[in-house]
Every structure is written in C-alpha cells, then in structure tokens.
Design an enzyme around this catalytic site. Structure first.
Site, short mmCIF file in Angstrom:
data_model
loop_
_atom_site.label_atom_id
_atom_site.label_comp_id
_atom_site.label_asym_id
_atom_site.label_seq_id
_atom_site.Cartn_x
_atom_site.Cartn_y
_atom_site.Cartn_z
N CYS A 29 0.87 -1.18 0.00
CA CYS A 29 0.00 0.00 0.00
C CYS A 29 0.90 1.22 0.00
O CYS A 29 1.96 1.21 -0.62
CB CYS A 29 -0.94 -0.02 1.20
N GLY A 30 0.51 2.28 0.71
CA GLY A 30 1.34 3.47 0.78
C GLY A 30 2.44 3.38 1.81
O GLY A 30 3.59 3.74 1.55
#
Length: 283
Positions: A239-240
C-alpha cells in the site's frame, strides 16, 4: 461468525467486556494530512478498558520509513508496560471503522501472538449502537509476554523485487485506483507515481461493506478474483506505508488464504528509489 483469532462482532465484545483476560486496544492511525490526532480522540472517548496502541511509536524508529514493524524487544517492552501479555485475548479496533486495526492485528501475528481479533465496524459501529464508552485511562499492570517472530509474514524490498520479476507471488496493492495507475499524486512528497510491475489493485475499502464492516468470506473471495488475483499463489500485500496492506492480509486470512505477507516498506520505499521499476496504467 465470531472468530477470536480474526474478527469479532460488537455483540461478542460487549458480552466479554469484563472478562479478566480480555485486553482491548485502540489502534487508530490517520494519514498526517488528515489532521486527526488519534490519541486525543482516544483520550476523549474509548471502549471501556481500552489501551492506545500508537502505530507510529510502537515501530522501528531507527528506520527513515514510516512505522516499520517494531523490533521484538521494543514490542515486548511496550506490551508489558501496557499490561498486555501471555494468556490474554486481545481485541483491537480503530476510530475509522476498519482501517488501521488490522495493522495491529498483523503486528501481533508477526510476533507469534495469534489470540487477537479485529472489532468488526470498529468504534463507529460501537458508538452507533449506543454502547458504553469512557474517558478514563485504564489501570495498567505489568504482564509477561513471550514473543516468537514469524519472519515469513513480512517481506523486504529485495524479496518483493524478486517476486515482481519472477511472478511467483501475487503482489496486491491496497491503494486507491488513481494512485495505483499513476493518475493521482502520492500524499507523501518525493514519491514517483504508479505501481510495482505485475501487481494487482484491490483498494482497501473494496473489502468493506457500505456500513464499514468486513465483507463475508465469499464476497471477499469475489473481490480478489475480480481484480485478477490468483489465490492459488502466495500473496504479498502492499500500500502506501504498510497500514492498509495489513487490511488486505487480514482479508486473505478471512478467506482461508494462509500464505500471505506484508511488504512493510510499501510505496513509501518503492516509490523513492529510481532504480526500482514502476508501472503505470491498468494491471
């Protein structure tokens, strides 16, 4: 279908709220640009007896990357101080519904602790149902905790680069679709746009119902399959910064897919280095 090793309902938690060996954690975390102080919100109102699990502080603060998994010694120290240890059933929730709580669930699993569940719907559902909250800090008593780190549950950038090149794992990205295809900017400055070559996109909120609860295992399986994920392969979620990646790992666990790991550095790391390939557009 309450499962104290993955997901429990608000009804289950209320029924067990006074159990002596129950420990409740508020694992709320928000992106910095959202301007929400999770600890201040916890101080104002939390489920009775809950302790605050600070994802940013209970991490490897030696790393320049955000909230990387904590060293074993730090995890032990923080959990003992919070009175969380061997023999406890842990339930973790967050203030958004289900977003960051699975990151705490995954951290416990990484440390070999499996008696932990996420509260379905989190604090919003609990409050909406008129259940009890308090603003009093819990009484903490030191508790011994035994930890055995499960290295298979986390991947580093070298392992992910090999998986991307060989195609022997499904790399599943939890970021919003616009960020995945490279159309939308990253919230952290200085990062390239796009995704890890060969990865598939399952936005984190696609595993939740409109009410903010987890979808059924059957519906979760359909979400992964619709994204082109081959569930017969081992999975690496990303993800981030490693928070919503844990939500996808949690969803995989809910459908019985046991061979999954989190890429802890996530796009905060991959997007930083120009020698790592980046793909744009659809998967």
């Amino acid at each position: 279908m309450d499962d104290p090793k993955t997901l429990v309902s608000t009804d289950w938690l209320e029924a067990h709220l006074r159990d002596p060996d129950l420990r409740i954690l508020d694992g709320s975390w928000f992106l910095p640009q959202m301007g929400i102080d999770a600890k201040a919100a916890y101080d104002e109102a939390h489920i009775p007896g809950a302790r605050f699990f600070d994802i940013d502080e209970i991490s490897d603060t030696r790393s320049e990357l955000p909230h990387m998994a904590p060293p074993v010694e730090k995890f032990i120290s923080r959990m003992r101080a919070m009175g969380v240890g061997d023999g406890h059933q842990v339930v973790v929730y967050d203030q958004k519904g289900i977003f960051s709580a699975p990151r705490v669930w995954w951290t416990f699993r990484l440390m070999g602790k499996t008696d932990i569940a996420v509260l379905d719907g989190g604090l919003p559902k609990w409050i909406a149902e008129g259940r009890e909250v308090e603003d009093m800090p819990p009484v903490l008593r030191d508790r011994h905790i035994t930890v055995q780190r499960q290295a298979s549950l986390v991947k580093d950038v070298t392992q992910v680069a090999h998986a991307s090149k060989l195609g022997d794992h499904e790399i599943i990205d939890a970021r919003a679709h616009g960020r995945f295809i490279g159309a939308d900017p990253e919230p952290r400055p200085g990062l390239r746009q796009g995704h890890i070559p060969g990865s598939k996109n399952v936005p984190w909120d696609s595993v939740l119902t409109d009410a903010g609860t987890m979808k059924s295992p059957e519906a979760l399986r359909a979400v992964f399959e619709a994204a082109g994920v081959d569930l017969s392969k081992p999975a690496i979620t990303t993800c981030g910064s490693g928070v919503s990646a844990a939500l996808l790992a949690f969803a995989l666990e809910r459908i019985g897919h046991r061979d999954h790991a989190v890429y802890d550095g996530a796009w905060a790391e991959w997007g930083m280095f120009n020698d790592l390939r980046v793909a744009t557009g659809e998967a």
